[in-house]
Enzyme design. Structure first.
Site, PDB file in Angstrom:
ATOM      1  N   TYR A  39       0.847  -1.186   0.000  1.00 50.95           N
ATOM      2  CA  TYR A  39       0.000   0.000   0.000  1.00 50.95           C
ATOM      3  C   TYR A  39       0.886   1.240   0.000  1.00 50.95           C
ATOM      4  O   TYR A  39       1.821   1.352   0.792  1.00 50.95           O
ATOM      5  CB  TYR A  39      -0.897   0.005   1.240  1.00 50.95           C
ATOM      6  CG  TYR A  39      -1.699   1.271   1.421  1.00 50.95           C
ATOM      7  CD1 TYR A  39      -2.771   1.560   0.582  1.00 50.95           C
ATOM      8  CD2 TYR A  39      -1.393   2.175   2.435  1.00 50.95           C
ATOM      9  CE1 TYR A  39      -3.518   2.728   0.749  1.00 50.95           C
ATOM     10  CE2 TYR A  39      -2.134   3.336   2.613  1.00 50.95           C
ATOM     11  CZ  TYR A  39      -3.193   3.608   1.768  1.00 50.95           C
ATOM     12  OH  TYR A  39      -3.923   4.758   1.934  1.00 50.95           O
ATOM     13  N   ASP A  72       9.373   2.506  -0.839  1.00 54.14           N
ATOM     14  CA  ASP A  72       8.428   3.163   0.049  1.00 54.14           C
ATOM     15  C   ASP A  72       8.803   2.793   1.476  1.00 54.14           C
ATOM     16  O   ASP A  72       8.454   1.720   1.972  1.00 54.14           O
ATOM     17  CB  ASP A  72       7.000   2.719  -0.285  1.00 54.14           C
ATOM     18  CG  ASP A  72       5.962   3.358   0.629  1.00 54.14           C
ATOM     19  OD1 ASP A  72       6.353   3.970   1.643  1.00 54.14           O
ATOM     20  OD2 ASP A  72       4.759   3.226   0.338  1.00 54.14           O
ATOM     21  N   LYS A  82       6.015   9.282   8.692  1.00 52.48           N
ATOM     22  CA  LYS A  82       5.837   8.774  10.047  1.00 52.48           C
ATOM     23  C   LYS A  82       6.936   9.230  11.004  1.00 52.48           C
ATOM     24  O   LYS A  82       6.859  10.313  11.581  1.00 52.48           O
ATOM     25  CB  LYS A  82       5.687   7.246  10.028  1.00 52.48           C
ATOM     26  CG  LYS A  82       4.443   6.786   9.250  1.00 52.48           C
ATOM     27  CD  LYS A  82       4.189   5.315   9.389  1.00 52.48           C
ATOM     28  CE  LYS A  82       3.010   4.846   8.556  1.00 52.48           C
ATOM     29  NZ  LYS A  82       1.693   5.326   8.999  1.00 52.48           N
TER      30      LYS A  82
END
Length: 428
Positions: free
Chosen positions: A144, A239, A267
């Site tokens: 994702y 990613d 994050k």
């Protein structure tokens, strides 16, 4: 546990917020029931509005590696707030955080900050296309990369299937240039590059997957991916929104010894505040406006609050280097839960890399999305709620990774193992 106030709060939220949540990952759709409503967090704990306390293995889905309200991050954030929350103009904190990122990740020579992981991956893909002059993007089923139209696709029956939109509102034309492969599928990778290698702008993947549960890559898969992208002039994009500064100070690529062309981050680099970044080779990054022609912009990008929290977080990680300790705690947790699941006679897999882990309820090794989907999700739902009742807050889906944080101790690990022993026996 009594969670009546959380249930009422969720019902109230549902009258003004679709589904009562601002992200579907919070909706408890994979486990049933109503999500709990958090009142506050501190160290390794969450406290809900009913007064229940939970040991937090989500950490805001990854960024809270130091725990909640870490003093250094809190102080840096408050100091930045006193100077204003957003300028819409450059500030030195942007450069300071950029320097820390470039120093930590050898493959990143230049970096641009954005406000979310979705913005980071979206911008990296646009940059790969602008740099190569090609259109095709390759992704892997189960990885994702945010709610980008061109990446909201599922795998087809063929390794070479064009992406089919997996959400209403995504026109088919948005995914016509997205190809989907199986993760860890080396033959499929070779077949695709042999057929269309010279038309591929870039390949994007989670180098260690956290979004179908924790799934590590095979060495052959990684090496062949790097070889083929270099051979055909495609941009390799890692990613690392989830794994960056999580698995090591230099991210998954430090652990694996890899060197992608571009990396997406998020994050942890914001210390718990909205943030994202993409960076990589200078010759590619210099194609971004205003240095080059590829457009990318953002009003709140590089805002001083997120930058200050990120600088404080990375400095603390650099100073304390907690990764070996986190790995040791992860190994202890893994051994304890493995034994508990075996003693309960349950079919299971336990995948872990460093401080990221997932317990899968399946007898089949989980190496890609197809094998992840074979899990007993109903059993996971029972496991989730039984652990919640014992004060352990886990991801509310079989297909999400859990995280350790430095605020946890061996006592917390022992408590989690003991809870798992009771729970796994109860659901066997």
């Amino acid at each position: 546990m009594n969670r009546s106030r959380s249930a009422a709060a969720h019902e109230r939220a549902g009258r003004v917020i679709p589904g009562g949540v601002n992200s579907p990952a919070r909706a408890f759709g994979g486990v049933g029931g109503s999500p709990i409503t958090i009142a506050r967090a501190d160290g390794p704990y969450l406290f809900d509005i009913d007064g229940n306390c939970y040991l937090d293995f989500i950490g805001s889905w990854g960024p809270m590696i130091l725990g909640h309200n870490h003093p250094a991050v809190l102080e840096a954030t408050i100091a930045a707030m006193r100077n204003g929350s957003s300028y819409g103009a450059p500030c030195e904190l942007e450069t300071e955080l950029a320097e820390l990122v470039v120093e930590a990740v050898p493959s990143i020579e230049m970096v641009r900050f954005v406000s979310s992981g979705t913005e980071a991956t979206m911008s990296a893909i646009r940059l790969a296309r602008g740099f190569t002059g090609r259109d095709l993007i390759v992704k892997f089923a189960g990885c994702y990369h945010g709610h980008v139209d061109s990446l909201l696709v599922s795998a087809g029956s063929s390794a070479l299937t064009h992406g089919v939109p997996s959400s209403p509102g995504v026109p088919k034309g948005c995914t016509d240039d997205t190809l989907v492969l199986r993760y860890n599928d080396v033959p499929g990778l070779r077949e695709l590059f042999q057929a269309q290698g010279n038309a591929i702008a870039g390949v994007i993947l989670e180098p260690v997957v956290g979004n179908m549960g924790l799934v590590p890559p095979t060495a052959e898969f990684r090496k062949e991916l790097r070889r083929l992208t270099q051979q055909h002039g495609a941009v390799l994009i890692y990613d690392e929104v989830m794994t960056g500064f999580r698995l090591a100070y230099g991210g998954a690529q430090e652990v694996l010894g890899d060197s992608p062309d571009l990396t997406a981050l998020g994050k942890i680099i914001g210390g718990g505040y909205p943030v994202g970044a993409f960076g990589g080779r200078a010759d590619i990054m210099k194609k971004i406006l205003p240095a080059g022609p590829v457009f990318q912009a953002g009003t709140l990008s590089g805002n001083p609050i997120a930058m200050a929290a990120g600088v404080a977080t990375l400095r603390e990680l650099k100073k304390t280097s907690p990764y070996s300790r986190l790995d040791a705690m992860g190994a202890k947790l893994e051994a304890g839960i493995r034994q508990a699941a075996a003693d309960a006679g349950l079919p299971f897999q336990f995948n872990r890399v460093g401080s990221m882990w997932t317990l899968f309820f399946t007898a089949t090794p989980v190496v890609n999305y197809d094998t992840a989907k074979m899990c007993d999700t109903k059993r996971f739902g029972r496991f989730f709620w039984a652990m919640m009742d014992r004060g352990i807050y886990l991801p509310c889906s079989q297909f999400e990774a859990a995280f350790l944080m430095t605020a946890m101790t061996d006592d917390h690990v022992n408590k989690t193992i003991a809870a798992a022993q009771d729970t796994l026996k109860a659901i066997a």
